[in-house]
Design a protein around this motif. Structure first.
Motif, PDB file in Angstrom:
ATOM      1  N   ARG A 103     -14.016 -61.155-103.656  1.00  0.00           N
ATOM      2  CA  ARG A 103     -15.175 -61.083-104.553  1.00  0.00           C
ATOM      3  C   ARG A 103     -16.231 -60.121-104.008  1.00  0.00           C
ATOM      4  O   ARG A 103     -16.820 -59.344-104.745  1.00  0.00           O
ATOM      5  CB  ARG A 103     -15.759 -62.485-104.756  1.00  0.00           C
ATOM      6  N   ARG A 104     -16.447 -60.205-102.693  1.00  0.00           N
ATOM      7  CA  ARG A 104     -17.437 -59.328-102.067  1.00  0.00           C
ATOM      8  C   ARG A 104     -17.063 -57.862-102.246  1.00  0.00           C
ATOM      9  O   ARG A 104     -17.902 -56.991-102.346  1.00  0.00           O
ATOM     10  CB  ARG A 104     -17.506 -59.679-100.573  1.00  0.00           C
TER      11      ARG A 104
ATOM     12  N   ASN B 109     -14.219 -72.824-106.138  1.00  0.00           N
ATOM     13  CA  ASN B 109     -14.250 -71.429-106.602  1.00  0.00           C
ATOM     14  C   ASN B 109     -13.828 -71.286-108.065  1.00  0.00           C
ATOM     15  O   ASN B 109     -13.669 -70.172-108.548  1.00  0.00           O
ATOM     16  CB  ASN B 109     -13.361 -70.558-105.704  1.00  0.00           C
TER      17      ASN B 109
ATOM     18  N   TRP C   3     -13.496 -57.456-106.472  1.00  0.00           N
ATOM     19  CA  TRP C   3     -12.349 -57.946-107.245  1.00  0.00           C
ATOM     20  C   TRP C   3     -12.763 -59.178-108.052  1.00  0.00           C
ATOM     21  O   TRP C   3     -13.612 -59.957-107.619  1.00  0.00           O
ATOM     22  CB  TRP C   3     -11.184 -58.332-106.312  1.00  0.00           C
ATOM     23  N   ARG C   4     -12.122 -59.339-109.194  1.00  0.00           N
ATOM     24  CA  ARG C   4     -12.372 -60.508-110.034  1.00  0.00           C
ATOM     25  C   ARG C   4     -11.236 -61.503-109.812  1.00  0.00           C
ATOM     26  O   ARG C   4     -10.059 -61.143-109.987  1.00  0.00           O
ATOM     27  CB  ARG C   4     -12.402 -60.069-111.505  1.00  0.00           C
ATOM     28  N   THR C   5     -11.571 -62.709-109.420  1.00  0.00           N
ATOM     29  CA  THR C   5     -10.528 -63.720-109.191  1.00  0.00           C
ATOM     30  C   THR C   5     -10.233 -64.418-110.515  1.00  0.00           C
ATOM     31  O   THR C   5     -11.158 -64.812-111.243  1.00  0.00           O
ATOM     32  CB  THR C   5     -10.967 -64.730-108.126  1.00  0.00           C
TER      33      THR C   5
ATOM     34  N   ILE D  97     -10.946 -65.691-100.540  1.00  0.00           N
ATOM     35  CA  ILE D  97     -11.475 -65.546-101.905  1.00  0.00           C
ATOM     36  C   ILE D  97     -12.819 -64.806-101.858  1.00  0.00           C
ATOM     37  O   ILE D  97     -13.068 -63.879-102.638  1.00  0.00           O
ATOM     38  CB  ILE D  97     -11.635 -66.932-102.560  1.00  0.00           C
ATOM     39  N   ALA D  98     -13.647 -65.215-100.905  1.00  0.00           N
ATOM     40  CA  ALA D  98     -14.967 -64.573-100.770  1.00  0.00           C
ATOM     41  C   ALA D  98     -14.831 -63.090-100.463  1.00  0.00           C
ATOM     42  O   ALA D  98     -15.591 -62.262-100.972  1.00  0.00           O
ATOM     43  CB  ALA D  98     -15.774 -65.272 -99.675  1.00  0.00           C
TER      44      ALA D  98
ATOM     45  N   GLU E 299      -8.176 -57.393-110.853  1.00  0.00           N
ATOM     46  CA  GLU E 299      -8.075 -58.836-111.046  1.00  0.00           C
ATOM     47  C   GLU E 299      -6.981 -59.403-110.141  1.00  0.00           C
ATOM     48  O   GLU E 299      -5.913 -58.800-110.000  1.00  0.00           O
ATOM     49  CB  GLU E 299      -7.754 -59.152-112.503  1.00  0.00           C
TER      50      GLU E 299
END
Ligand SMILES: [Zn+2]
Length: 323
Positions: free
Chosen positions: A258-259, A66, A262-264, A254-255, A34
């Motif tokens: 996530r790719r 986001n 990872w959880r934002t 951020i992308a 996270e």
């Protein structure tokens, strides 16, 4: 030798797309790591040929799109103006936390060879007063949160200063707004700024790629270290800065996380992790929270450079890429 290094570094960073696709998922514990995004040092200088309003709007728009709530660590001297007050208010209206990053950004450790702020004689009393001096600029906001982020992540070079400031913050209701993932986006931002000033229409792809690769590397390092030190996943906080680089590329950053699995998460959720209440007894104190916790164990000496992050590590790489 120089040529060899340059070529090696060039190959390493040039193939960013391919590199990122090859990287394994960061999680070694089976859960998605996270990460919260935290922003320091908002200014009304603007950057990357953008006005400060454009920089601010772009970062805030990216966070909204986001669905991420962040925290803005405000250093008063940079926003002590009508425009600066508007900047901070926009973050408050968008429901991001507003934290304290001191008024003058003093360097709390006496450093032997470098002293970025030129403030070798900062005493505990001066440092305490400077934290309070910032409060009028931030405490009226709805989302003001008593989190204090030390400038330069320097928490004191003597036990007296380290423990004195910690006691002072506690007495004033503050927790320490540490980050687990320290990095040098500010150094990349400075290079990008220089380039856009000289060449307003320059291709900035190289800065983007270097930025993503750099943050990814540091996230991998600190996540791996934290798992070995704590034996459990923690809620990471990434240090970023308000400026042109993030105005342009925060969405890509951020992308990327996530790719890669990872959880934002929101900053407030991240700071709910009790790890942020730990007070590592290292000297000089500071750096990333993970760095300090690892240092305290005495078991990771080979992996812990000092300072943990600095432009001196990234400048040769950026030079090699002509950034
Ligand atoms: Zn700062």
């Amino acid at each position: 030798m120089i040529e060899h290094l340059n070529r090696r570094e060039f190959l390493r960073y040039a193939a960013i797309g391919a590199t990122l696709r090859r990287l394994p998922l960061a999680s070694a514990h089976g859960l998605a790591p996270e990460i919260a995004f935290t922003f320091d040092d908002p200014t009304t200088d603007g950057g990357a040929n953008l006005t400060w309003q454009q920089v601010n709007e772009r970062i805030l728009d990216t966070l909204v799109s986001n669905k991420i709530k962040s925290i803005l660590f405000v250093c008063g001297k940079r926003v002590d103006s009508n425009a600066g007050r508007q900047l901070v208010a926009a973050w408050d209206r968008a429901d991001h936390l507003i934290g304290n990053h001191s008024y003058s950004h003093l360097f709390f450790n006496v450093s032997t060879d470098d002293d970025p702020a030129g403030s070798k004689k900062v005493t505990l009393a001066e440092f305490e007063a400077d934290a309070l001096k910032n409060e009028p600029l931030i405490q009226g906001h709805l989302h003001f949160n008593r989190l204090f982020r030390y400038p330069f992540f320097k928490e004191g070079d003597t036990a007296e200063k380290r423990d004195g400031m910690r006691a002072f913050l506690q007495a004033h209701g503050y927790r320490i707004g540490r980050a687990t993932i320290d990095a040098s986006d500010w150094a990349i931002d400075a290079r990008l700024e220089k380039r856009t000033e000289a060449q307003p229409h320059a291709d900035l792809t190289g800065y983007r790629n270097f930025f993503l690769q750099h943050i990814w590397e540091r996230a991998q390092f600190y996540d791996s270290l934290s798992q070995r030190v704590l034996g459990r996943p923690l809620r990471h906080t990434l240090l970023l800065h308000h400026g042109g680089l993030n105005a342009l590329f925060l969405g890509d950053l951020i992308a990327m996380f996530r790719r890669n699995g990872w959880r934002t998460v929101d900053a407030e959720y991240a700071y709910g992790d009790p790890v942020y209440d730990q007070q590592p007894k290292t000297l000089p104190a500071g750096e990333s929270l993970v760095w300090a916790l690892a240092k305290e164990t005495g078991k990771f000496e080979k992996e812990l450079r000092y300072p943990g992050e600095d432009d001196v590590y990234e400048n040769p790489r950026m030079n090699a890429l002509q950034l």
